[in-house]
Design an enzyme around this catalytic site. Sequence first.
Site, PDB file in Angstrom:
ATOM      1  N   LYS A 197       4.882  -9.306   3.043  1.00 38.98           N
ATOM      2  CA  LYS A 197       3.653  -8.976   3.834  1.00 38.98           C
ATOM      3  C   LYS A 197       2.590  -9.791   3.314  1.00 38.98           C
ATOM      4  O   LYS A 197       2.290  -9.906   1.983  1.00 38.98           O
ATOM      5  CB  LYS A 197       3.381  -7.490   3.408  1.00 38.98           C
ATOM      6  CG  LYS A 197       2.123  -7.045   3.815  1.00 38.98           C
ATOM      7  CD  LYS A 197       1.790  -5.494   3.599  1.00 38.98           C
ATOM      8  CE  LYS A 197       0.531  -5.055   4.369  1.00 38.98           C
ATOM      9  NZ  LYS A 197       0.457  -3.727   4.077  1.00 38.98           N
ATOM     10  N   LYS A 249       5.541  -9.183   7.915  1.00 46.07           N
ATOM     11  CA  LYS A 249       4.431  -8.986   8.446  1.00 46.07           C
ATOM     12  C   LYS A 249       3.096  -9.751   8.114  1.00 46.07           C
ATOM     13  O   LYS A 249       3.005 -10.277   6.865  1.00 46.07           O
ATOM     14  CB  LYS A 249       3.973  -7.478   8.166  1.00 46.07           C
ATOM     15  CG  LYS A 249       2.842  -6.724   8.351  1.00 46.07           C
ATOM     16  CD  LYS A 249       2.750  -5.620   7.636  1.00 46.07           C
ATOM     17  CE  LYS A 249       1.438  -5.084   8.076  1.00 46.07           C
ATOM     18  NZ  LYS A 249       1.022  -3.691   7.289  1.00 46.07           N
TER      19      LYS A 249
HETATM   20  C1  PBG Z   1      -1.273  -1.056   4.189  1.00 48.99           C
HETATM   21  C2  PBG Z   1      -1.151  -1.272   5.570  1.00 48.99           C
HETATM   22  C3  PBG Z   1      -1.780  -2.252   6.227  1.00 48.99           C
HETATM   23  C4  PBG Z   1      -1.172  -2.492   7.388  1.00 48.99           C
HETATM   24  C5  PBG Z   1      -0.075  -1.613   7.522  1.00 48.99           C
HETATM   25  N1  PBG Z   1      -0.147  -0.962   6.338  1.00 48.99           N
HETATM   26  C6  PBG Z   1      -3.142  -2.813   5.829  1.00 48.99           C
HETATM   27  C7  PBG Z   1      -3.228  -3.768   5.067  1.00 48.99           C
HETATM   28  O1  PBG Z   1      -2.340  -4.134   4.157  1.00 48.99           O
HETATM   29  O2  PBG Z   1      -4.693  -3.977   4.627  1.00 48.99           O
HETATM   30  C8  PBG Z   1      -1.752  -3.313   8.644  1.00 48.99           C
HETATM   31  C9  PBG Z   1      -1.148  -3.055  10.105  1.00 48.99           C
HETATM   32  C10 PBG Z   1      -1.959  -3.780  11.022  1.00 48.99           C
HETATM   33  O3  PBG Z   1      -2.838  -4.455  10.943  1.00 48.99           O
HETATM   34  O4  PBG Z   1      -1.579  -3.239  12.156  1.00 48.99           O
HETATM   35  N2  PBG Z   1      -0.993   0.620   4.004  1.00 48.99           N
END
Ligand code: PBG
Length: 329
Positions: A197, A249
Amino acid sequence: MINPVIRPRRLRSTPALRRLASETRLHPSELVLPMFVREGTGASVPIKSMPGVVQHTVDSARRAVAQAAEAGIGGIMLFGVPDVRDAIGTGATDPDGILNAATRALVAEAGDALVVQTDLCLDEFTDHGHCGVLSVDGTVDNDTTLERYREMALVQAASGSQLLGLSGMMDGQVAAVREALDQSGYVDTAVLAYSAKYASAFYGPFRDAVESTLVGDRRSYQLDPANRREGVREALLDISEGADIVMVKPAASYLDVLADVSAVSDVPVWAYQVSGEYAMIEAAAAHGWIDRRRAIEESVLSIRRAGADAVLTYWAVELADWLTERPTR
Ligand code: PBG
């Protein structure tokens, strides 16, 4: 006159040949819909930067789940938007907190039709907006956060979540949560690790969606967008810690990482087409600058082609409906 002997165009010459030669196909069952459920609101609230996506009430979420089941998609991923936040994200472990209450309601609604999954992270529940608890010096405290994640895992499993989405990017989070689940008898609750991520600008609209209070960024725990090898390392680590599924992601800007992870993983590999990817296509389509449907189909197809076994996408239900529609004769 040059006369090519090898003519790849042959297989592209008719719709029937193209269909037969197609290497990648989309199917509703490999699509997962992320959903936001807001506490204490009487009606669903549109999200400005994500046209077509709303913060649900539990009731409207129930109807959306029925529709998702009807469309045949594989599952939903739930995010909670609480009324009150504090330093340690108490709402995340409150059995009656919005995420856990919504999980119970939606598991009941979904039955066996689709898999109800929950985001396991503290950022929606903390007043500072970070994915973990802070140390006195203001940095995110990895190991104290793991204790909170373990508590969260047990409450989510007890609420009926079948797949926990570990999105906080703390070191050791998969092993910590797996151990807590097993010790409490939740041996069949599965773990989806957001392994690779990245600290991405493409989460912008999501932070609107969850009314994030974050000041600053997540670069001390999410991956540097410059790093490809490290994405693979994180995925392999999570597999060794017991992840049932690993994820990359965002998706579109990280297809190389996705392909690398998919080449070495012996567990399913998923990808998350994030809010910014959604917003960009919707915005361009609203201007008439791209063909909306073709762009959506191509974007998700490309994520599958790069190696994703399933895709989290805000278009899951609409796309599933397109995939199952019969040509008019
Ligand atoms: C954190 C989380 C995020 C997203 C999913 N889970 C945000 C982040 O890390 O700031 C982003 C998902 C998206 O942008 O569609 N709980």
